[in-house]
Design an enzyme around this catalytic site. Structure first.
Site, PDB file in Angstrom:
ATOM      1  N   ASP A  49      -6.752  15.946 -12.577  1.00  0.00           N
ATOM      2  CA  ASP A  49      -7.399  15.975 -14.033  1.00  0.00           C
ATOM      3  C   ASP A  49      -7.426  17.549 -14.066  1.00  0.00           C
ATOM      4  O   ASP A  49      -7.846  18.296 -13.432  1.00  0.00           O
ATOM      5  CB  ASP A  49      -7.750  14.669 -14.766  1.00  0.00           C
ATOM      6  CG  ASP A  49      -8.239  13.659 -14.466  1.00  0.00           C
ATOM      7  OD1 ASP A  49      -6.532  13.465 -14.219  1.00  0.00           O
ATOM      8  OD2 ASP A  49      -8.704  12.928 -14.456  1.00  0.00           O
ATOM      9  N   LYS A  50      -7.035  17.606 -15.803  1.00  0.00           N
ATOM     10  CA  LYS A  50      -7.234  18.915 -16.858  1.00  0.00           C
ATOM     11  C   LYS A  50      -8.119  19.112 -17.019  1.00  0.00           C
ATOM     12  O   LYS A  50      -9.037  19.957 -15.896  1.00  0.00           O
ATOM     13  CB  LYS A  50      -6.522  18.503 -18.073  1.00  0.00           C
ATOM     14  CG  LYS A  50      -6.678  20.199 -18.930  1.00  0.00           C
ATOM     15  CD  LYS A  50      -6.084  19.758 -20.154  1.00  0.00           C
ATOM     16  CE  LYS A  50      -6.624  20.552 -21.109  1.00  0.00           C
ATOM     17  NZ  LYS A  50      -6.825  20.819 -22.395  1.00  0.00           N
TER      18      LYS A  50
END
Length: 364
Positions: A174-175
């Site tokens: 994830d970011k």
């Protein structure tokens, strides 16, 4: 290995899926207007055929499951009206795929973005990704991603084409998760590494700070993970064996206890979207400062003003979910050598842990 088999392992990076990837963008916000992305007119000899099967013959790089998801979302239209997957296409039907955002040019242009390259050879790279860096282009993040940074780093490599789906990212995080990722520089490497992720022979360990004092020193969370029907930006956990979601297994071990929060190590047996975040919330221990899953609230502790101020300061110190991909291991795709890499905790998480250590010591 077929595409459907690859899709069973959510973290495995497939070729750019065009329609399929856009439908599954987890950061997407639903809007009002719809934009046409694909159109086909059934010919005069068309036999009655379910629309999902019909589109399988006309769309590249997708799967029937993805098409069915699009139909459930109202994105498959026939003669300008949304239809279900079981609609039967007849001669001269106009079948369209519409999405809630316009088309965009998804060619990868190299961008000069710093990379922390842990290891590199002719076949692959291992990268330590900082929090806040989006891994792959998608809705709202067409530029400035890890993929663009890799393209810049390898811009003088004549054999690496960032727009070739046969090379590049093998898996994603994830970011706002920091830590290790492996990138394939050749099609051979991507195939071999992808198979290892699919067959669960890679070694991946994450460190996470979670709310609450985890009862058991170690354990295993088993539960299907799929889109939350009440909030499409979240993943939810469904019973094992359910027809909802995909099979997911997370093993965890307590590393350090701070009273109101616990540092755990999570070992992925499968790799689903938001797996650790969703599984730990399901266990009753959301990740610290994970806004998507409610961890950005005071979930444990006292009601005193000083404690609330302490938590606010802790959130500011680590302004994202406290999750780090700590180790990554795999077999080298060419030499067959077992390779293992480790990453120091990100600076913000390390500072957060020191703050909690001091607090736990003070209240003893």
């Amino acid at each position: 290995m077929t595409e459907d088999n690859l899709r069973a392992e959510e973290e495995v990076q497939l070729p750019q899926l065009h329609v399929a990837e856009e439908i599954d963008d987890e950061e997407e916000e639903m809007g009002g207007a719809l934009y046409e992305h694909f159109r086909v007119v059934a010919d005069k000899g068309q036999q009655l055929l379910r629309v999902d099967k019909f589109l399988m013959d006309h769309l590249r790089d997708t799967s029937r499951n993805r098409i069915q998801q699009a139909a459930r979302a109202g994105f498959i239209h026939v003669n300008e009206k949304p239809v279900k997957s079981n609609y039967r296409v007849k001669p001269y039907d106009v079948v369209t795929l519409v999405l809630d955002r316009p088309r965009f040019d998804n060619r990868i242009i190299p961008e000069e973005i710093p990379l922390d390259v842990v290891y590199e050879d002719d076949d692959l790279m291992v990268i330590d990704k900082p929090a806040g860096l989006v891994v792959h282009p998608g809705w709202g993040n067409y530029h400035g991603t890890l993929v663009h940074a890799i393209a810049w780093h390898l811009r003088e490599n004549p054999n690496y084409d960032p727009n070739d789906p046969g090379v590049g990212l093998v898996h994603r995080i994830d970011k706002d998760t920091s830590g290790l990722l492996v990138v394939a520089k050749t099609p051979h490497a991507k195939t071999k590494l992808g198979l290892q992720f699919f067959h669960k022979t890679t070694r991946r360990r994450y460190n996470a700070l979670v709310w609450g004092n985890v009862k058991e020193d170690s354990g295993t969370i088993v539960g299907n993970i799929g889109r939350n029907p009440a909030d499409r930006l979240q993943m939810a956990v469904f019973p094992e064996g359910s027809d909802q979601g995909k099979h997911a297994v997370t093993h965890y071990k307590v590393l350090e206890r701070f009273g109101y929060v616990t540092l755990v190590e999570c070992i992925l047996e499968t790799g689903r979207t938001h797996q650790i975040r969703a599984h730990m919330k399901h266990l009753g221990h959301p990740l610290f400062n994970d806004a998507r899953y409610g961890g950005d609230q005071v979930l444990r502790g006292t009601t005193s003003g000083s404690y609330n101020a302490f938590i606010r300061n802790a959130f500011e110190l680590c302004p994202r979910q406290a999750l780090h991909a700590r180790t990554l291991g795999f077999q080298h795709p060419t030499t067959g050598k077992e390779m293992d890499f480790s990453s120091s905790l990100a600076v913000d998480i390390e500072a957060l842990l020191e703050k909690w250590r001091a607090y736990a010591q003070a209240i003893k």
